[in-house]
Design an enzyme around this catalytic site. Structure first.
Site, PDB file in Angstrom:
ATOM      1  N   CYS A 275       0.709  -1.039  -0.005  1.00  0.00           N
ATOM      2  CA  CYS A 275       0.102  -0.084   0.106  1.00  0.00           C
ATOM      3  C   CYS A 275       0.912   1.304   0.111  1.00  0.00           C
ATOM      4  O   CYS A 275       1.026   1.920  -0.956  1.00  0.00           O
ATOM      5  CB  CYS A 275      -0.923   0.006   1.323  1.00  0.00           C
ATOM      6  SG  CYS A 275      -2.092  -1.406   1.453  1.00  0.00           S
TER       7      CYS A 275
HETATM    8  N1  SAJ Z   1       6.467   2.210   8.646  1.00  0.00           N
HETATM    9  C1  SAJ Z   1       7.497   3.108   9.365  1.00  0.00           C
HETATM   10  N2  SAJ Z   1       7.420   3.949  10.246  1.00  0.00           N
HETATM   11  C2  SAJ Z   1       6.060   4.271  10.597  1.00  0.00           C
HETATM   12  C3  SAJ Z   1       5.062   3.565  10.251  1.00  0.00           C
HETATM   13  C4  SAJ Z   1       5.256   2.724   9.347  1.00  0.00           C
HETATM   14  O1  SAJ Z   1       8.633   2.840   8.789  1.00  0.00           O
HETATM   15  O2  SAJ Z   1       5.808   5.064  11.478  1.00  0.00           O
HETATM   16  C5  SAJ Z   1       6.865   1.379   7.611  1.00  0.00           C
HETATM   17  C6  SAJ Z   1       6.418   0.003   8.065  1.00  0.00           C
HETATM   18  O3  SAJ Z   1       7.600  -0.813   8.704  1.00  0.00           O
HETATM   19  C7  SAJ Z   1       6.041  -0.649   6.712  1.00  0.00           C
HETATM   20  C8  SAJ Z   1       5.678   0.373   5.842  1.00  0.00           C
HETATM   21  O4  SAJ Z   1       6.147   1.647   6.571  1.00  0.00           O
HETATM   22  O5  SAJ Z   1       7.562  -1.245   6.179  1.00  0.00           O
HETATM   23  C9  SAJ Z   1       3.785   0.391   5.844  1.00  0.00           C
HETATM   24  O6  SAJ Z   1       3.788   0.101   7.261  1.00  0.00           O
HETATM   25  P1  SAJ Z   1       1.985   0.578   7.645  1.00  0.00           P
HETATM   26  O7  SAJ Z   1       2.086   0.696   9.113  1.00  0.00           O
HETATM   27  O8  SAJ Z   1       1.619   1.752   6.964  1.00  0.00           O
HETATM   28  O9  SAJ Z   1       1.411  -0.650   7.193  1.00  0.00           O
HETATM   29  P2  SAJ Z   1       0.349  -1.038   5.842  1.00  0.00           P
HETATM   30  O10 SAJ Z   1       1.387  -1.173   4.603  1.00  0.00           O
HETATM   31  O11 SAJ Z   1      -0.185  -2.564   6.107  1.00  0.00           O
HETATM   32  O12 SAJ Z   1      -0.494  -0.100   5.668  1.00  0.00           O
HETATM   33  C10 SAJ Z   1      -1.861  -0.139   5.940  1.00  0.00           C
HETATM   34  C11 SAJ Z   1      -2.492   0.857   5.318  1.00  0.00           C
HETATM   35  N3  SAJ Z   1      -4.090   0.405   5.071  1.00  0.00           N
HETATM   36  C12 SAJ Z   1      -4.663   0.458   3.912  1.00  0.00           C
HETATM   37  O13 SAJ Z   1      -4.032   0.762   2.892  1.00  0.00           O
HETATM   38  C13 SAJ Z   1      -6.093   0.066   3.790  1.00  0.00           C
HETATM   39  C14 SAJ Z   1      -2.455   2.102   5.877  1.00  0.00           C
HETATM   40  O14 SAJ Z   1      -3.447   2.999   5.132  1.00  0.00           O
HETATM   41  C15 SAJ Z   1      -2.794   1.992   7.288  1.00  0.00           C
HETATM   42  O15 SAJ Z   1      -2.537   3.180   8.019  1.00  0.00           O
HETATM   43  C16 SAJ Z   1      -1.691   1.027   7.789  1.00  0.00           C
HETATM   44  O16 SAJ Z   1      -2.067  -0.106   7.379  1.00  0.00           O
HETATM   45  C17 SAJ Z   1      -1.848   0.896   9.363  1.00  0.00           C
HETATM   46  O17 SAJ Z   1      -2.237   1.988  10.035  1.00  0.00           O
HETATM   47  O18 SAJ Z   1      -1.119   0.161  10.112  1.00  0.00           O
END
Ligand code: SAJ
Length: 437
Positions: A275
């Site tokens: 995403c």
């Molecule tokens: N990450 C960081 N720092 C942060 C947060 C995340 O480095 O502060 C990294 C994570 O390790 C990962 C990547 O970013 O590698 C994405 O992480 P994510 O927490 O955004 O997880 P996703 O990819 O599963 O994102 C989903 C998304 N959901 C949808 O698209 C419906 C996102 O919109 C959500 O906000 C996110 O989950 C969530 O909140 O967990």
């Protein structure tokens, strides 16, 4: 003259509408379950026969859907699956939940949406509600999808209804699952929006109608672009703090005490998942066509993309401080999934880090309880997850790349000679062995 709006409305309100979901992944399968549990007969459609067979056996392959939730619905005949798109001929609603990846050239790969719509259009009939849920650029529903279904005597808002509704599934999130995540929906016409909102309100707690498909498409891109850019900012702050000898984790934790106007994001080894690293480039691709440069997205993409290199330099310097060249050193990665406590390695920064380490001659191994095996990818050979503590004791350097809760960080720290922590998993522990991002 049939009033298709009233007819479909009646079917949805009486829960006799036959629901179809195309694409049975982490978005589609939970949607199948929600509508079946709400009382609808649901047909799942997917090109992957193994998924179809698993569902018809009542077996779930999605972490957030336990088999003991799916099986009774299949046994009761509320859920069936098929690989035959002709099933659409007997369905009243169709949710399209197929992948929207990027091509290598960072432009949108619309092939999954096009193939699904072309297959459905061959069996499309008046009185159907069709909703696209795949994350995509603003304009997709109107410009790409509508022409595949509309004919001179089949008009959206009259003989059928078409909407966009962004999927907001967060894999592994125990608190927010499909039912209690507010559902934004926007239609080609007001009647389409009304029908889409009515449909979702039968099975989901909160529905958020918006005025058009473009608004709904843009909502999702704003949500994920917001996230990607703020992670990029956190990563850039980490690079600054590293250069100035400041503990970035302490800075962020202290800033997070501000009760308003601040939202913590954290630096890391890079940006993974299907995403966050992907969705913003659907937006920047489209805005370029509109003559506007999405500069924040490009810059954040550059910063996030540079983090694996930064981590590998940190590993090399840490080994150097122990008079060890990276070349030939045993480097053990803790965690290869793209984020903690899940099994998905798509776009995982761990893979980038492995490739860079491999190029510099390190001897690689990894532990990840969610990823027992890593397929060979033409760069690194096939690898199997090892016991973390045993491997830590045998390594020259351990790197925490994904901070799964299941690791025993105390024991790993005890056994490791040197440990590079890219996730602050060792927060509160002090040791000369620890090198923090
Ligand atoms: N990450 C960081 N720092 C942060 C947060 C995340 O480095 O502060 C990294 C994570 O390790 C990962 C990547 O970013 O590698 C994405 O992480 P994510 O927490 O955004 O997880 P996703 O990819 O599963 O994102 C989903 C998304 N959901 C949808 O698209 C419906 C996102 O919109 C959500 O906000 C996110 O989950 C969530 O909140 O967990």
């Amino acid at each position: 003259m049939i009033n298709y709006f009233e007819e479909l409305k009646r079917k949805i309100e009486s829960k006799t509408a036959r629901v179809g979901v195309v694409g049975l992944g982490y978005v589609g399968l939970p949607l199948v379950v929600e509508f079946a549990e709400a009382g609808f007969d649901v047909t799942g459609i997917d090109i992957d026969q193994s998924k179809v067979d698993a569902i018809n056996r009542g077996e779930s392959y999605i972490q957030d859907i336990p088999t003991d939730v799916l099986a009774p619905l299949v046994r009761a005949g509320k859920v069936t699956a098929t690989a035959d798109f002709a099933a659409a001929a007997s369905l009243d609603t169709l949710n399209i939940c197929v992948p929207t990846p990027l091509r290598k050239t960072k432009d949108p790969d619309m092939s999954y949406i096009v193939n699904a719509c072309q297959a459905l259009a061959r069996h499309f009939h008046p009185g159907t509600l069709v909703i696209l849920e795949s994350t995509t650029y603003p304009g997709t529903t109107n410009e790409l999808m509508l022409p595949m279904f509309e004919t001179p005597d089949m008009k959206a808002g009259e003989q059928f209804f078409m909407c966009f509704s962004p999927e907001r599934v967060d894999p592994g999130n125990a608190k927010f699952q499909t039912r209690n995540i507010p559902k934004v929906v926007g239609g080609i016409t007001a009647a389409c929006t009304e029908m889409g909102a009515l449909f979702y309100s039968q099975a989901l707690d909160t529905v958020v109608p918006v005025s058009s498909t473009r608004v709904a498409e843009m909502v999702k891109l704003l949500e994920n672009t917001f996230r990607m850019i703020n992670i990029g900012l956190a990563n850039e702050i980490a690079l600054m703090c590293d250069r100035m000898g400041i503990n970035v984790w302490e800075v962020i934790d202290a800033a997070a005490t501000k009760p308003f106007g601040f939202m913590p994001f954290y630096p890391g080894p890079g940006l993974g998942g299907h995403c966050i690293p992907i969705d913003p480039f659907y937006l920047s691709w489209k805005t370029k066509q509109a003559g506007i440069e999405a500069r924040f997205i490009e810059l954040a993409g550059y910063i996030n993309g540079s983090m694996p290199h930064f981590v590998v330099d940190k590993i090399q310097n840490a080994l150097n401080d122990h008079s060890k060249p990276l070349k030939g050193s045993k480097v053990h990665l803790l965690g290869v999934a793209y984020k903690r406590d899940i099994d998905d390695v798509r776009e995982s920064p761990a893979l980038d880090i492995m490739h860079l380490l491999d190029k510099r001659g390190a001897a690689l191994s990894y532990s990840d309880p969610y990823v027992p095996k890593l397929q060979a990818d033409g760069v690194v050979p096939e690898m199997r997850s090892m016991d973390a503590e045993t491997a830590a004791a045998a390594s020259d350097c351990v790197v925490i790349v994904t901070d799964h809760k299941s690791f025993d960080y105390g024991k790993i720290l005890e056994k490791a000679r040197l440990i590079v922590d890219t996730r602050n998993a060792l927060k509160g522990r002090e040791s000369a062995k620890i090198v923090r991002l």
